[in-house]
Design an enzyme around this catalytic site. Structure first.
Site, PDB file in Angstrom:
ATOM      1  N   TYR A  68       0.838  -1.201   0.000  1.00  9.30           N
ATOM      2  CA  TYR A  68       0.000   0.000   0.000  1.00  9.30           C
ATOM      3  C   TYR A  68       0.871   1.248   0.000  1.00  9.30           C
ATOM      4  O   TYR A  68       0.631   2.190  -0.769  1.00  9.30           O
ATOM      5  CB  TYR A  68      -0.899  -0.028   1.234  1.00  9.30           C
ATOM      6  N   LYS A 102       1.032   4.222  -2.845  1.00  8.28           N
ATOM      7  CA  LYS A 102       0.766   5.628  -2.538  1.00  8.28           C
ATOM      8  C   LYS A 102       1.980   6.497  -2.856  1.00  8.28           C
ATOM      9  O   LYS A 102       1.825   7.653  -3.281  1.00  8.28           O
ATOM     10  CB  LYS A 102       0.373   5.777  -1.071  1.00  8.28           C
ATOM     11  N   ILE A 160      -6.780   8.047  10.074  1.00 13.54           N
ATOM     12  CA  ILE A 160      -8.148   8.568  10.073  1.00 13.54           C
ATOM     13  C   ILE A 160      -9.050   7.453  10.580  1.00 13.54           C
ATOM     14  O   ILE A 160      -8.956   6.318  10.107  1.00 13.54           O
ATOM     15  CB  ILE A 160      -8.614   8.980   8.666  1.00 13.54           C
TER      16      ILE A 160
END
Length: 257
Positions: A149, A153, A182
């Site tokens: 991941y 990114k 988040i």
């Protein structure tokens, strides 16, 4: 917020959950005309055009681009919120060909494909904004679970910077927003998975992530709405001289400036 976004034509990917859902609602409140997408709608979708599409595929991206052109007649703002990770824990050895492909198919290629399909119209009108939601994982990867991941990114961030240098002189701003932790459904699921693997509870899984990141000086994760507010500002005419930059919203997690 009065950001002069009334009647702006906006495409938001991944607009049914988390930051995407918060952003769609905020943009509608600001008077924008919004198209959003996911593989399926949710029961509490706001009043916008929803396109069911699997953006991990070329066909899904093409369908969304065509629908956006048809219903909006073009686009003024694109916000690529879509992203996430389903890779297992276990470090590099747990990441096979399929896991690597899935991470890039979700976190990089949808942005590349949709930009390619819609950017020509922005350049023709001499104005537009593209926002790529990256991640602090590109700077602070978690080797136990987010290597692929983070790599995807990081690739998105580099692509975004290069694109900004090419199209900003032609009137199209390109900006990156890099969230940290988040507390969305996806991040809760990650914490729960890590907790299960470590034999602890959700708070313990959350602590594993926060400790791996070096802690959050603010003392809490960001909320989806806080990230949406930043994105909406950067997409607005209030940020007209901002391009090529990456804005970190992580509660102070990244230890360098």
């Amino acid at each position: 917020m009065n950001l002069d976004l009334k009647d702006k034509r906006v495409l938001v990917t991944g607009g049914t959950k988390g930051v995407g859902a918060a952003l769609v609602r905020l943009l509608i409140e600001e008077g924008a005309k919004v198209v959003t997408s996911a593989r399926q709608a949710t029961a509490d979708m706001p009043d916008c055009l929803f396109v069911a599409a699997d953006l991990r595929t070329v066909e899904g991206c093409d369908a969304l681009a065509l629908a956006t052109k048809h219903y909006l007649g073009g686009v003024d703002i694109i916000v690529h919120v879509l992203g996430g990770s389903s890779a297992p824990g276990g470090g590099f050895a747990a990441l096979g060909e399929e896991q690597w492909r899935r991470e890039f198919d979700l976190n990089l290629f949808p942005a590349v494909r949709l930009d390619r399909a819609l950017l020509t119209g922005m350049l023709a009108q001499g104005a537009g904004v593209i926002i790529h939601v990256t991640s602090i994982q590109s700077r602070l990867p978690l080797p136990e679970s987010t290597t692929a991941y983070a790599a995807a990114k990081a690739a998105l961030s580099t692509y975004s910077k290069s694109l900004s240098k090419e199209v900003s002189p032609k009137g199209v701003r390109v900006v990156r927003v890099a969230p940290g932790w988040i507390e969305t459904q996806a991040s809760v699921a990650l914490a729960e998975r890590l907790a299960q693997e470590a034999g602890t509870d959700y708070e313990g899984g959350k602590r594993i992530i926060m400790d791996a990141l070096g802690g959050i000086p603010l003392g809490r994760p960001s909320t989806p709405l806080e990230v949406a507010h930043l994105i909406a500002f950067l997409a607005s005419p209030r940020a007209a001289s901002i391009t090529g930059s990456e804005f970190v919203i992580d509660g102070g997690t990244v230890p360098t400036c």
